[in-house]
Motif scaffolding. Structure first.
Motif, PDB file in Angstrom:
ATOM      1  N   GLU A  19      16.560 -17.834  58.862  1.00  0.00           N
ATOM      2  CA  GLU A  19      17.899 -17.590  58.321  1.00  0.00           C
ATOM      3  C   GLU A  19      17.811 -17.429  56.815  1.00  0.00           C
ATOM      4  O   GLU A  19      16.973 -18.057  56.163  1.00  0.00           O
ATOM      5  CB  GLU A  19      18.801 -18.784  58.663  1.00  0.00           C
ATOM      6  N   ILE A  20      18.698 -16.600  56.265  1.00  0.00           N
ATOM      7  CA  ILE A  20      18.783 -16.436  54.820  1.00  0.00           C
ATOM      8  C   ILE A  20      20.249 -16.339  54.446  1.00  0.00           C
ATOM      9  O   ILE A  20      21.034 -15.658  55.115  1.00  0.00           O
ATOM     10  CB  ILE A  20      17.974 -15.213  54.335  1.00  0.00           C
ATOM     11  N   LYS A  21      20.650 -17.082  53.390  1.00  0.00           N
ATOM     12  CA  LYS A  21      22.041 -17.108  52.969  1.00  0.00           C
ATOM     13  C   LYS A  21      22.080 -17.119  51.439  1.00  0.00           C
ATOM     14  O   LYS A  21      21.434 -17.962  50.801  1.00  0.00           O
ATOM     15  CB  LYS A  21      22.719 -18.359  53.527  1.00  0.00           C
ATOM     16  N   GLU A  22      22.830 -16.173  50.859  1.00  0.00           N
ATOM     17  CA  GLU A  22      22.955 -16.128  49.397  1.00  0.00           C
ATOM     18  C   GLU A  22      23.867 -17.263  48.948  1.00  0.00           C
ATOM     19  O   GLU A  22      24.910 -17.514  49.539  1.00  0.00           O
ATOM     20  CB  GLU A  22      23.524 -14.782  48.944  1.00  0.00           C
ATOM     21  N   LEU A  23      23.454 -17.956  47.881  1.00  0.00           N
ATOM     22  CA  LEU A  23      24.258 -19.031  47.311  1.00  0.00           C
ATOM     23  C   LEU A  23      24.975 -18.498  46.079  1.00  0.00           C
ATOM     24  O   LEU A  23      24.367 -17.854  45.224  1.00  0.00           O
ATOM     25  CB  LEU A  23      23.379 -20.219  46.929  1.00  0.00           C
ATOM     26  N   LYS A  24      26.246 -18.800  45.989  1.00  0.00           N
ATOM     27  CA  LYS A  24      27.029 -18.371  44.833  1.00  0.00           C
ATOM     28  C   LYS A  24      27.621 -19.610  44.175  1.00  0.00           C
ATOM     29  O   LYS A  24      27.859 -20.611  44.825  1.00  0.00           O
ATOM     30  CB  LYS A  24      28.135 -17.420  45.257  1.00  0.00           C
ATOM     31  N   GLY A  25      27.814 -19.545  42.865  1.00  0.00           N
ATOM     32  CA  GLY A  25      28.451 -20.647  42.158  1.00  0.00           C
ATOM     33  C   GLY A  25      27.496 -21.689  41.617  1.00  0.00           C
ATOM     34  O   GLY A  25      27.913 -22.747  41.203  1.00  0.00           O
ATOM     35  N   PHE A  26      26.196 -21.417  41.608  1.00  0.00           N
ATOM     36  CA  PHE A  26      25.216 -22.348  41.046  1.00  0.00           C
ATOM     37  C   PHE A  26      24.758 -21.858  39.672  1.00  0.00           C
ATOM     38  O   PHE A  26      23.570 -21.730  39.401  1.00  0.00           O
ATOM     39  CB  PHE A  26      23.988 -22.480  41.962  1.00  0.00           C
ATOM     40  N   ASN A  27      25.723 -21.565  38.797  1.00  0.00           N
ATOM     41  CA  ASN A  27      25.418 -21.073  37.451  1.00  0.00           C
ATOM     42  C   ASN A  27      24.543 -19.833  37.487  1.00  0.00           C
ATOM     43  O   ASN A  27      23.654 -19.674  36.656  1.00  0.00           O
ATOM     44  CB  ASN A  27      24.750 -22.164  36.592  1.00  0.00           C
ATOM     45  N   ASN A  28      24.778 -18.984  38.474  1.00  0.00           N
ATOM     46  CA  ASN A  28      23.990 -17.760  38.567  1.00  0.00           C
ATOM     47  C   ASN A  28      24.328 -16.846  37.402  1.00  0.00           C
ATOM     48  O   ASN A  28      25.428 -16.332  37.295  1.00  0.00           O
ATOM     49  CB  ASN A  28      24.246 -17.031  39.893  1.00  0.00           C
ATOM     50  N   GLU A  29      23.373 -16.690  36.518  1.00  0.00           N
ATOM     51  CA  GLU A  29      23.543 -15.786  35.390  1.00  0.00           C
ATOM     52  C   GLU A  29      23.259 -14.362  35.853  1.00  0.00           C
ATOM     53  O   GLU A  29      22.673 -14.161  36.918  1.00  0.00           O
ATOM     54  CB  GLU A  29      22.612 -16.195  34.253  1.00  0.00           C
ATOM     55  N   PRO A  30      23.666 -13.368  35.068  1.00  0.00           N
ATOM     56  CA  PRO A  30      23.372 -11.982  35.461  1.00  0.00           C
ATOM     57  C   PRO A  30      21.874 -11.766  35.655  1.00  0.00           C
ATOM     58  O   PRO A  30      21.061 -12.288  34.898  1.00  0.00           O
ATOM     59  CB  PRO A  30      23.891 -11.168  34.273  1.00  0.00           C
ATOM     60  N   GLY A  31      21.521 -11.037  36.702  1.00  0.00           N
ATOM     61  CA  GLY A  31      20.116 -10.761  36.974  1.00  0.00           C
ATOM     62  C   GLY A  31      19.396 -11.887  37.695  1.00  0.00           C
ATOM     63  O   GLY A  31      18.178 -11.893  37.795  1.00  0.00           O
ATOM     64  N   VAL A  32      20.164 -12.881  38.213  1.00  0.00           N
ATOM     65  CA  VAL A  32      19.571 -14.006  38.940  1.00  0.00           C
ATOM     66  C   VAL A  32      20.312 -14.170  40.270  1.00  0.00           C
ATOM     67  O   VAL A  32      21.531 -14.193  40.302  1.00  0.00           O
ATOM     68  CB  VAL A  32      19.650 -15.321  38.135  1.00  0.00           C
ATOM     69  N   LEU A  33      19.567 -14.272  41.356  1.00  0.00           N
ATOM     70  CA  LEU A  33      20.124 -14.533  42.678  1.00  0.00           C
ATOM     71  C   LEU A  33      19.458 -15.770  43.260  1.00  0.00           C
ATOM     72  O   LEU A  33      18.262 -16.000  43.042  1.00  0.00           O
ATOM     73  CB  LEU A  33      19.871 -13.353  43.619  1.00  0.00           C
ATOM     74  N   GLU A  34      20.231 -16.568  43.991  1.00  0.00           N
ATOM     75  CA  GLU A  34      19.654 -17.740  44.647  1.00  0.00           C
ATOM     76  C   GLU A  34      20.006 -17.691  46.127  1.00  0.00           C
ATOM     77  O   GLU A  34      21.139 -17.394  46.505  1.00  0.00           O
ATOM     78  CB  GLU A  34      20.170 -19.032  44.029  1.00  0.00           C
ATOM     79  N   LYS A  61      14.761 -13.154  40.151  1.00  0.00           N
ATOM     80  CA  LYS A  61      15.199 -12.633  38.862  1.00  0.00           C
ATOM     81  C   LYS A  61      14.838 -11.164  38.765  1.00  0.00           C
ATOM     82  O   LYS A  61      13.775 -10.745  39.202  1.00  0.00           O
ATOM     83  CB  LYS A  61      14.528 -13.380  37.708  1.00  0.00           C
ATOM     84  N   LYS A  62      15.757 -10.419  38.172  1.00  0.00           N
ATOM     85  CA  LYS A  62      15.491  -9.005  37.915  1.00  0.00           C
ATOM     86  C   LYS A  62      14.968  -8.927  36.482  1.00  0.00           C
ATOM     87  O   LYS A  62      15.676  -9.259  35.541  1.00  0.00           O
ATOM     88  CB  LYS A  62      16.748  -8.174  38.087  1.00  0.00           C
ATOM     89  N   GLU A  63      13.728  -8.509  36.329  1.00  0.00           N
ATOM     90  CA  GLU A  63      13.094  -8.535  35.013  1.00  0.00           C
ATOM     91  C   GLU A  63      13.595  -7.424  34.102  1.00  0.00           C
ATOM     92  O   GLU A  63      13.691  -7.605  32.906  1.00  0.00           O
ATOM     93  CB  GLU A  63      11.587  -8.480  35.160  1.00  0.00           C
ATOM     94  N   SER A  64      13.887  -6.255  34.666  1.00  0.00           N
ATOM     95  CA  SER A  64      14.442  -5.151  33.887  1.00  0.00           C
ATOM     96  C   SER A  64      15.163  -4.216  34.852  1.00  0.00           C
ATOM     97  O   SER A  64      15.029  -4.346  36.068  1.00  0.00           O
ATOM     98  CB  SER A  64      13.343  -4.396  33.138  1.00  0.00           C
ATOM     99  N   GLU A  65      15.915  -3.284  34.320  1.00  0.00           N
ATOM    100  CA  GLU A  65      16.650  -2.349  35.167  1.00  0.00           C
ATOM    101  C   GLU A  65      15.725  -1.505  36.039  1.00  0.00           C
ATOM    102  O   GLU A  65      16.072  -1.111  37.133  1.00  0.00           O
ATOM    103  CB  GLU A  65      17.544  -1.451  34.320  1.00  0.00           C
ATOM    104  N   LYS A  66      14.529  -1.225  35.556  1.00  0.00           N
ATOM    105  CA  LYS A  66      13.600  -0.373  36.302  1.00  0.00           C
ATOM    106  C   LYS A  66      12.730  -1.152  37.278  1.00  0.00           C
ATOM    107  O   LYS A  66      12.141  -0.578  38.175  1.00  0.00           O
ATOM    108  CB  LYS A  66      12.715   0.416  35.332  1.00  0.00           C
ATOM    109  N   SER A  67      12.617  -2.448  37.080  1.00  0.00           N
ATOM    110  CA  SER A  67      11.766  -3.237  37.979  1.00  0.00           C
ATOM    111  C   SER A  67      12.581  -3.777  39.144  1.00  0.00           C
ATOM    112  O   SER A  67      13.804  -3.805  39.120  1.00  0.00           O
ATOM    113  CB  SER A  67      11.119  -4.403  37.230  1.00  0.00           C
ATOM    114  N   GLY A  68      11.895  -4.232  40.164  1.00  0.00           N
ATOM    115  CA  GLY A  68      12.564  -4.845  41.298  1.00  0.00           C
ATOM    116  C   GLY A  68      12.799  -6.319  41.053  1.00  0.00           C
ATOM    117  O   GLY A  68      12.586  -6.840  39.959  1.00  0.00           O
ATOM    118  N   TRP A  69      13.238  -6.998  42.075  1.00  0.00           N
ATOM    119  CA  TRP A  69      13.465  -8.438  42.007  1.00  0.00           C
ATOM    120  C   TRP A  69      12.139  -9.158  42.196  1.00  0.00           C
ATOM    121  O   TRP A  69      11.309  -8.752  42.995  1.00  0.00           O
ATOM    122  CB  TRP A  69      14.451  -8.854  43.087  1.00  0.00           C
ATOM    123  N   ARG A  70      11.973 -10.251  41.484  1.00  0.00           N
ATOM    124  CA  ARG A  70      10.745 -11.053  41.592  1.00  0.00           C
ATOM    125  C   ARG A  70      11.111 -12.507  41.863  1.00  0.00           C
ATOM    126  O   ARG A  70      12.120 -13.004  41.386  1.00  0.00           O
ATOM    127  CB  ARG A  70       9.948 -10.966  40.304  1.00  0.00           C
TER     128      ARG A  70
END
Length: 78
Positions: A19-34, A61-70
């Protein structure tokens, strides 16, 4: 570089993502997903955890607009 039991993943026979579930509201700054994931682990030896289903939390984290998520981190709690 690593040999046998020096490898960080030497103790895992298998890990199945259940299972995978995106968490929202944990101080997610732009370019960060949890995400909260559930994984069914099968270990060679029981060291710090038993076999079975365990939750993990993954930060991307998205390192730059051209890179993928890491993967920036994997932990046992948000």
């Amino acid at each position: 570089m690593f040999k046998g039991e020096d490898k960080i993943d030497y103790n895992i026979n298998s890990a199945k993502l259940l299972e995978i579930k995106e968490l929202k509201g944990f101080n997610n700054e732009p370019g960060v997903l949890e995400y909260q994931i559930k994984v069914d682990f099968d270990f060679k030896k029981l060291i710090t955890a038993d076999d079975g289903v365990w939750p993990r939390f993954v930060i991307l984290k998205k390192e730059s607009e051209k890179s993928g998520w890491r993967i920036d981190g994997v932990g046992m709690g948000p």
